[in-house]
Design an enzyme around this catalytic site. Structure first.
Site: not given
Length: 405
Positions: A98, A120, A387
């Site tokens: 991210k 968010e 991830s």
């Protein structure tokens, strides 16, 4: 690193934000102006080598890229068949992919003169990445998070607050990611002048799916070069989990033009494929309009969004990024699903086989790789995009197993 724009294929999305039939910009009039401002600013920066130089410098010196491509030797031997590599996004700063997107969008926000960042988050990793980037650039930060997800991901809530972010609990609807997205959009409408909405996945209204893909494309570029160095050839398959779809589209982008490489996205099968019991949009969904985009969504016969479920907060989302819907329609990528039990089993297996505790999101990809590896043969090269790391999920796993006992 290249100091160039990140993708070979610049034709998608088109000028209206469409990937084939999917994408677009379905928003109220109050959001059109900030979206057009954002699109204009990104178009200005996209072709500037100095922008990509600064971005890539931050990737190296702040995020710690490049992340390794590791041969999972013990897991491969245990399963038999395919030779499995792990793209270690869990080793990036903050523990997940991210941060790649958060840093890119922070630079864009600075260019636009914005001083306040909103975001968010579901599993909390995007919230942590946004709070990290905002702190590094001295910007105010507000993160919206479903109350259900805050309870599931308490360590990440604490991390965000340590970094100076205000974390706002969302008690509407299912109190999960889709509701957090809606609250962030409402905030943005009221604070356009000084606020940038740092959306965390490759979804929402144009230009977000394009921007997030571009900032995550570093995963695919690195993996492509690394597997060539390690094996002297490209892989046969790529496996990645798909919630909104940013980690998957990031690694897929490095291989999407190679039609002989199989791209496999793994969604959350939850408890079962039945309304309210899963988050597998391609297994139980249909095309529709949701949170600013046309894509595959889970909806009832009246077009109302259905509840979702996954043991993984980051995959517990009603829609999917429109580029994934496009790849599905083209049959360029295959989308499958893994249930909660299978994901938890893979969480344990990778931990014990490789000494790597994966995020529950990533565990879905690992679980599917485990299912198919033996049938692919020893010459098959597979990359699984890991991830994120699983520190945040320890409490969920403990609770899950206590309830199962």
């Amino acid at each position: 690193m290249t100091n160039n724009p990140p993708l070979k294929n610049e034709s998608l999305p088109d000028a209206h934000g469409y990937f084939g039939d999917f994408g677009g910009r379905f928003v109220p009039d109050t959001l059109m102006a900030p979206l057009l401002e954002l699109e204009k600013a990104y178009d200005e920066l996209y072709g500037r080598p100095e922008f990509w130089r600064e971005y890539e410098s931050l990737l190296k010196h702040f995020i710690g890229r490049e992340t390794p491509l590791q041969h999972a030797a013990r897991l491969s031997a245990h399963l038999g068949g395919a030779k499995i590599y792990l793209k270690r996004e869990d080793l990036a700063h903050t523990g997940a992919h991210k941060i790649n997107n958060a840093i890119g969008q922070i630079l864009l926000a600075r260019h636009m003169g914005k001083t306040r960042i909103i975001a968010e988050t579901g599993a909390g990793q995007h919230g942590v990445a946004t709070a990290t980037a905002a702190a590094a650039f001295g910007m105010r930060c507000v993160v919206y998070m479903g109350a259900e997800d805050m309870a599931r991901q308490a360590p990440n809530v604490y991390r965000m607050r340590l970094l100076g972010a205000e974390v706002v609990a969302v008690n509407n609807g299912s109190r999960t990611l889709k509701d957090a997205v809606s609250e962030a959009m409402r905030d943005w409408v009221g604070n356009i002048a000084d606020t940038h909405y740092l959306l965390g996945s490759a979804l929402g209204p144009h230009p977000y799916p394009r921007m997030v893909r571009d900032f995550q494309a570093i995963i695919g570029r690195e993996a492509r070069a690394q597997v060539m160095e390690a094996e002297g050839r490209l892989p046969d398959s790529i496996v990645a989990c798909v919630g909104g779809g940013s980690n998957a589209i990031g690694i897929f982008s490095g291989f999407v033009d190679d039609e002989n490489i199989k791209l496999i996205g793994v969604e959350a099968g939850g408890r079962q494929i039945a309304p309210g019991e899963h988050a597998a949009r391609f297994a139980g969904g249909s095309p529709g309009i949701f949170q600013g985009m046309k894509t595959f969504i889970l909806q009832d016969e009246n077009g109302q969004a259905e509840p979702t479920h996954s043991v993984s907060a980051g995959l517990d989302y009603t829609g999917v990024g429109p580029e994934h819907a496009y790849l599905h329609a083209l049959r360029r990528a295959e989308y499958t699903h893994v249930n909660d039990d299978e994901a938890v089993a893979a969480f344990h297996l990778l931990s014990r086989m490789e000494g790597i505790i994966p995020a529950l999101e990533s565990s879905h990809a690992v679980a599917h790789a485990c299912k198919i590896a033996k049938g692919l043969g020893e010459k098959h090269l597979m990359i699984v995009n890991l991830s994120g790391r699983g520190d945040k999920d320890i409490g969920i796993i403990q609770k899950y197993e206590e309830e199962k006992a």
